[in-house]
Design an enzyme around this catalytic site. Structure first.
Site, mmCIF file in Angstrom:
data_model
loop_
_atom_site.group_PDB
_atom_site.id
_atom_site.type_symbol
_atom_site.label_atom_id
_atom_site.label_comp_id
_atom_site.label_asym_id
_atom_site.label_seq_id
_atom_site.Cartn_x
_atom_site.Cartn_y
_atom_site.Cartn_z
ATOM 1 N N TYR A 94 -3.043 0.311 4.153
ATOM 2 C CA TYR A 94 -2.559 1.678 3.993
ATOM 3 C C TYR A 94 -3.140 2.360 2.748
ATOM 4 C CZ TYR A 94 1.045 3.357 7.161
ATOM 5 O OH TYR A 94 1.723 3.908 8.213
ATOM 6 N N LYS A 134 1.352 -12.661 7.317
ATOM 7 C CA LYS A 134 0.461 -13.342 8.268
ATOM 8 C C LYS A 134 -0.462 -14.237 7.439
ATOM 9 C CE LYS A 134 -1.090 -13.669 12.564
ATOM 10 N NZ LYS A 134 -0.324 -14.015 13.744
#
Ligand code: NAD
Length: 368
Positions: free
Chosen positions: A131, A199
């Site tokens: 982002y 992750k």
């Protein structure tokens, strides 16, 4: 102290936004005023509408106003896809270093749900990750030079010759402050557990650093707040099956964005999911949802998410009595299920659904 403060007017920056923003903002202003807190609103404009006049979607005067007042509430702002300006929402968070995004997801009685109880607090990192907006267009000299540098540094890297590139910065300092914020939020709200979502099995450097840092910070809170971690895909499945098992979630920016919409779906949809962006001594409150342009000017959008964001703002300001009053009124209107917008009706075509301003009227009436 709080009583005396309630008597004097609080100066708060209001950014109405675009699309459904001005309608839900007006509903929120009315509800906050009816809760008994006198506000001196400093209204400033950002987004596509001001772009033509000011030449920028985020004029300096907007940032100055938020910096001066330290507290702001904003309606959603449209981000053009693929062209035009970058996201004003992301720019505000970065410029003001509003590093923590707080999104409580609470199931209120009256909302249709397969679950009996959901009361999650989602904490999203707001300034790093994919982002951060560090991107390189495919085929440009900059992008080509980054691709060849990567191949030079890591000859084993497998890439097509013509990719676009987005950079995912995740730092120890950024991870540490967001995880600490999550634990402190848990303590402040009498919560029991923080779950870090990542992750790290695949992105060993970036998400790996986030997870390692989370584990270190968790040690400081041992015995007071429990800690666990979940891989993000598994987390999504667990949340739609057993959301009641989770308490406070802390996530890097992109997963936080996606999982907060998932959580909004669990508690009745985007129309009722509030949010806050918080930095050191500065805060900007806004709903999770976007500008829903198709409903612009139709008096149709659900104002609850922004009204509940206003409730979070009252709590942040120490106005707990007014916040309780507002939250109880929202809960009563949702429970009765009569004066609610189309999205909360069983049948979305239900002709008894009310508009944005009528739902605000019902909430104001419930406060009286
Ligand atoms: P959206 O949240 O605007 O809409 C998604 C769906 O939810 C649509 O079906 C919409 O009609 C519905 N919805 C949203 N808010 C609602 C409400 N209050 N009441 C009833 N239904 C509601 O998401 P999108 O369509 O992906 O984005 C539209 C624009 O908003 C984009 O330009 C996006 O970049 C921007 N956006 C802004 C913010 C923000 O200002 N913080 C957040 C998300 C998206």
């Amino acid at each position: 102290m709080v009583e005396r403060e309630s008597m004097s007017k609080r100066k708060i920056t209001l950014i109405p936004g675009d699309g459904i923003g001005p309608e839900v903002s007006l509903a929120t202003q009315r509800c906050i005023e009816a809760s008994g807190v006198a506000v001196d609103w400093e209204t400033v404009q950002a987004g596509s509408d001001i772009m033509e006049k000011a030449g920028t979607p985020l004029p300096d005067s907007v940032l100055e106003s938020v910096r001066r007042n330290r507290v702001a509430i904003k309606g959603p702002i449209t981000t053009p896809i693929g062209s035009g300006f970058r996201s004003v929402n992301v720019a505000l968070r970065k410029e003001l270093d509003l590093y923590a995004c707080l999104r409580p997801c609470k199931l209120y009685p009256g909302i249709r749900s397969p679950f009996e109880r959901i009361d999650l607090i989602l904490v999203r990192e707001n300034t790093e990750d994919l982002y951060a907006g560090i991107e390189f267009e495919a085929g440009t000299p900059e992008c080509k030079s980054i691709v060849s540098k990567i191949m030079e540094l890591n000859p084993k890297a497998k890439m097509n010759q013509d990719p676009a590139i987005s950079i995912k910065p995740i730092s120890r300092s950024g991870s540490e402050r967001i995880v600490r914020f999550a634990f402190e939020t848990a303590l402040k709200n009498g919560r029991k557990k923080v779950t870090a979502v990542h992750k790290a099995n695949i992105m060993k450097c970036t998400d790996g650093l986030f997870l390692r840092t989370a584990k270190e910070v968790a040690k400081e809170f041992e015995g007071r707040i429990a800690f666990e971690d979940r891989i993000v895909d598994n987390m999504c499945m667990q949340l739609v099956q057993r959301p009641e098992e989770y308490d406070v979630l802390v996530l890097p920016n992109l997963y936080g964005d996606i999982v907060s919409d998932l959580c909004a779906g669990l508690i009745g949809g985007l129309g009722i999911a509030p949010g806050a962006n918080i930095g050191d001594g500065i805060a900007l409150f806004e709903a999770t949802h976007g500008s829903a342009p198709k409903y612009k000017g139709l008096n149709k959008a659900n104002p609850t998410a922004m009204i509940l964001s206003g409730m979070l703002m009252l709590r942040y300001l120490g106005e707990d009595k007014a916040a309780d009053k507002l939250e109880h009124a929202v809960a009563a209107v949702l429970k009765e299920g009569r004066f609610v917008t189309y999205d909360l009706k069983k049948d979305r075509q239900d002709p008894t659904a009310v508009g944005t301003s009528q739902m605000a009227d019902a909430i104001i009436k419930a406060m009286k």
